[in-house]
Each structure stands twice: as structure tokens, then as C-alpha cells.
Design an enzyme around this catalytic site. Structure first.
Site, PDB file in Angstrom:
ATOM      1  NE  ARG A  20      -2.627  -1.796   3.207  1.00 29.27           N
ATOM      2  CZ  ARG A  20      -3.218  -1.945   4.395  1.00 29.27           C
ATOM      3  NH1 ARG A  20      -4.273  -1.195   4.697  1.00 29.27           N
ATOM      4  NH2 ARG A  20      -2.734  -2.804   5.271  1.00 29.27           N
ATOM      5  CE  LYS A 356      34.491  22.809  -0.753  1.00 32.59           C
ATOM      6  NZ  LYS A 356      35.808  22.134  -0.995  1.00 32.59           N
ATOM      7  CG  ASN A 382      35.526  43.405   5.449  1.00 33.23           C
ATOM      8  OD1 ASN A 382      34.432  43.301   5.961  1.00 33.23           O
ATOM      9  ND2 ASN A 382      35.701  43.909   4.231  1.00 33.23           N
TER      10      ASN A 382
END
Length: 466
Positions: A20, A356, A382
Site C-alpha cells: 500500500r 565550504k 573582512n
């Protein structure tokens, strides 16, 4: 026969195809809040101290074994589908030499609570019963086996098709969860046999046999019938997900976490959240994510297997995977922190910034439209808008190393492997391919040239051509 041993083993039935579900995937591997269905009874059995824990597999046995191989289970295979009693018999070899209580669970029943099964086992031991069945009382028992009692004990379990009108009115049903005396139960199943129209071994037949032999058959009613809910199709899977989500979210809120809209907050079972953290609607917290105190997670954020320290603010639409975030960081909106990202604290990773395998020291920041991959970054750095660490040459990945107090102007490409010394400044629009020493200025763009009146002359020429 002595049935009072408190040693407990578990067998989990997980051999069915689950037609099902309309899926090539075995039913027990369909995910519920990030885990396969069968992982829930498996982990609960371990928490209860069951040993061994045997999983009876059949359809998709190889896939089931691969998915649940890390759960510390032993596997038994049911090659023919000859009923639940036969499935239990297939686990006999896995429990060879075991004598005590066998806890029978189902791989498609993921919502059982620890205290419910503890009550079942306690009652079973106290009564020295051969069989104790977990039951539930429901408003509409149609289709379920009814529990027929005599003087409190279970006299028999009557299936819907065999029930008399008076028995059909009974609202106490069989959940399919049992505590059973072992090894007695295996011998009992062989004695009742499979001499019926379907040629199957019915587990419920051992109730009558136990009583004939003079053993007790008891029942424990679960306080919440939804705990025993079986998953047979995707509608029931969604219903179970809602129940589990409500349960988990309530636990977090009682522990001091604010969920602005629990109905649209998705928190998986392995997540830990510190008090006074605020979770907005539409947030997904997955895997082994840990949030500290006083964090705020805005709408649409998705965090998977991340560790966040205190007072971290993740803004709307950000995605964090396998990242470690120090205290007082601000992430997003719409930032993407990929696996291996480490922020040491007080960092800002702004809108449309992707990282990453990047490690950023304290107070370093990239406010917008930047890619930092395979980077080792010092403190107070920065990165201007549009900075890219060019870490891949088509074959290998290389590291960009940036010292402390570096200012990187906008639209800079740092072509790895390259090292930027502490205190240096990289001029906007530069492509840096060589190491920059400390406290230096690095500019690689072409010299600007100004031609006075050139634009006016061009417009005049274009006008004459019209």
C-alpha cells in the site's frame, strides 16, 4: 514452568513488502522525521536493555540490512510470508540459548514510548505470564482483533471476521505488540501449527494454547492508542509524522525553547536545543544538530548536523550543513554553510555567501555575495562583496590561507594555493595568484586610463549617423 526471568530480548518484525506504500523501497525504510521506520523500535529496544535484538527481514532484505546495519541488530530472514507467527519462528536461531522475556515489536510501529513498554514488561514479569499483549481502546475498532477477557486475563483474541456481534462491540483491540515467554513461545507456535485455510502461523493462536496449558495471558492497555499506530500507507506515514512532531516540539517547549508556530516547525529526534532559543515558523532542524542558549533561527532556515554555540542568529532562508558555529555569530539571510565550515565566534556571514571547508577566526566576516571554499582564515578579516577563493583547478582542490587583520576589497579572486599575510590589503578587482607578504598592498588590476571628452565625441558621432 518458571516465567519470572527478567532477561529481555527483542524481535522486530520487518519482513513485509508494504504494497500500500506504492513504492520500490521496503516499507520499514520509509523515513519518519529523518530516520527509517524500523529504527524507532530498534533504538527503543536498545534503550530498554534488550539483548539480543533481532530484526526479521524479508522483502528488500539487503537494503534493510544496509540501512540498519549500524543499529547493533542481528538479522533473521523470512523467505516465505506465512504469517506473523512464522516470522517470529524465523528469529528462533538468532535467540538460540536465550531464556527469559521476548519483547515482540513491529518495524512499522514507530511511535511507542519507553514508559509504555516498561509497563508491559513489568506487568508480564509480575504475573509470571506466558503471554502479555499490549492493547488499546479505540472508538472505532472495526478491522482489529478484539480482546476478550475473563476475570481480568485475556481469554482469546477474536479477529473481525470471526467476531460475534457482542464481540464486535468490544473496543479493546490487539496492537500486535507482545511480551512472550521464551523459549516457550517457539515450541508453542510449532504446536499450534498452520493447519488453516491460509496455511499460516497465527500468533494469536498461542493465547488459547497458553490457557490450555494453565499459563496466564495478560493485557496492558496503552494510555495513548496512537502509540500503537501501524504505518501501512503514505497517509498514515504523514499522520505519524504529525504526531511525532507534536510530541517532540512539546518536549522542547517544556524545556524552555520558544516555537512561534509548532505546527510548522520540523525538529528531528536527535536535535538538542538550549533554553531561551527562539525558533520561527518553517524551520527544519535535522540530524544531530545542537543549538546553544539564546539562539534565534528565522523562517525557512534548514540546519543539518550542525553545532551552534550560544547567541547565534541564523536569518531567513539560510542552509547550514555539517558546520560548527561559535558564539555570537550572525548568519544570513540566504547564506549557505556547507560541511566543514567552522566559525570561531562573533563572525558575520551575510546574504548569498557560501562557505565550504572554511575555518574563520573570531570577528572575521563576509557580508555578501562571496564564496569561501577550502580556506583557513585568521581573526578580524573582512571579505568584500564578490570575493572568491578559487580552490579547484578541474582536478584538485587547494587551500587559501589568510592571516589576521586582512582587508580584502570587492570583486577579488584568490587563486589557491595562495597565502595572504597578516595585516595586508587586497585592492578591489584584483586576481591574486602569488603569496602576499604581511602588511603589504596587493593590486593586480590594469591601470585606469581617462580620455577627456571621449564620451561626448562618441555621442556626437552617433547623432550624425541618425
Amino acid at each position: 514452568m518458571n516465567f519470572t526471568s527478567e532477561k529481555v530480548a527483542a524481535v522486530i518484525l520487518a519482513a513485509g513488502k508494504g504494497t500500500r506504500m506504492k513504492s520500490q523501497r521496503p516499507k520499514v525504510l520509509h523515513p519518519l522525521a529523518g530516520r527509517p521506520l524500523a529504527a524507532y523500535p530498534a533504538r527503543l529496544a536498545k534503550i530498554l536493555g534488550c539483548a539480543p535484538v533481532a530484526l526479521v527481514v524479508g522483502h528488500g532484505a539487503e537494503a534493510v540490512g544496509a540501512a540498519l546495519g549500524g543499529e547493533g541488530l542481528v538479522f533473521a530472514e523470512q523467505t516465505e510470508q506465512l504469517g506473523t507467527g512464522h516470522a517470529l519462528l524465523c528469529a528462533e536461531a538468532a535467540l538460540s540459548g536465550f531464556s527469559g522475556t521476548l519483547l515482540l515489536l513491529c518495524g512499522d510501529v514507530p511511535l511507542l514510548r519507553r514508559d509504555t513498554l516498561e509497563r508491559l514488561l513489568t506487568a508480564h514479569h509480575a504475573a509470571a505470564a506466558a503471554v502479555t499483549v499490549l492493547t488499546a481502546e479505540i472508538a472505532d475498532p472495526h478491522g482489529y482483533g478484539r480482546i476478550v477477557r475473563e476475570q481480568g486475563d485475556v481469554a482469546r483474541i477474536v479477529e473481525e471476521k470471526d467476531a460475534a456481534p457482542a464481540e464486535k462491540a468490544i473496543r479493546e483491540i490487539n496492537t500486535g505488540i507482545y511480551a512472550l515467554a521464551a523459549p516457550w513461545v517457539f515450541a508453542a507456535l510449532r504446536r499450534v501449527g498452520c493447519n488453516n485455510a491460509q496455511g499460516e502461523y497465527y500468533l494469536t493462536d498461542i493465547v488459547g494454547l497458553a490457557r490450555t496449558e494453565g499459563h496466564r495471558v495478560c493485557a496492558v492497555i496503552t494510555a495513548d492508542a496512537s502509540e500503537a499506530m501501524g504505518i501501512n500507507d503514505r497517509v498514515q506515514l504523514a499522520e505519524a509524522a504529525t504526531i511525532l512532531r507534536q510530541r517532540l516540539n512539546a518536549e522542547h517547549m517544556r524545556a524552555g525553547v520558544t516555537l512561534l508556530d509548532p505546527a510548522t516547525t520540523y525538529i528531528e529526534p536527535g536535535v538538542t536545543i538550549g533554553p531561551d532559543t527562539l525558533i520561527h515558523p518553517g524551520v527544519h532542524l535535522c540530524g544531530a544538530t545542537v543549538l546553544g542558549r539564546d539562539c534565534e533561527i528565522e523562517p525557512g532556515a534548514m540546519l543539518s548536523d550542525c553545532i551552534l554555540a550560544d547567541r547565534v542568529h541564523v536569518k531567513a532562508g539560510s542552509i547550514l550543513e555539517g558546520s560548527t558555529i561559535g558564539a555570537d555569530c550572525n548568519i544570513g539571510p540566504m547564506a549557505h554553510l556547507r560541511p566543514g565550515t567552522v566559525l570561531l565566534g562573533e563572525n558575520k556571514i551575510g546574504n548569498f555567501v557560501e562557505t565550504k571547508k572554511a575555518r574563520l577566526g573570531k570577528k572575521s566576516q563576509a557580508s555578501h555575495l562571496t564564496y569561501l571554499g577550502d580556506a583557513e582564515v585568521g581573526e578580524r578579516v573582512n571579505f568584500g562583496c564578490g570575493t572568491i577563493t578559487c580552490n579547484y583547478d578541474g582536478v584538485n582542490k587547494y587551500v587559501t590561507t589568510v592571516g589576521d587583520d586582512v582587508f580584502v576589497g570587492s570583486d577579488v579572486q584568490l587563486v589557491a594555493p595562495v597565502t595572504i599575510g597578516s595585516g595586508s590589503l587586497i585592492g578591489a578587482g584584483s586576481t591574486i595568484t602569488k603569496d602576499v607578504p604581511p602588511d603589504a598592498l596587493a593590486i593586480s588590476r590594469a591601470e585606469q586610463k581617462i580620455v577627456p571628452g571621449w564620451a561626448a565625441k562618441k555621442r556626437a558621432k552617433q547623432k550624425k549617423q541618425l
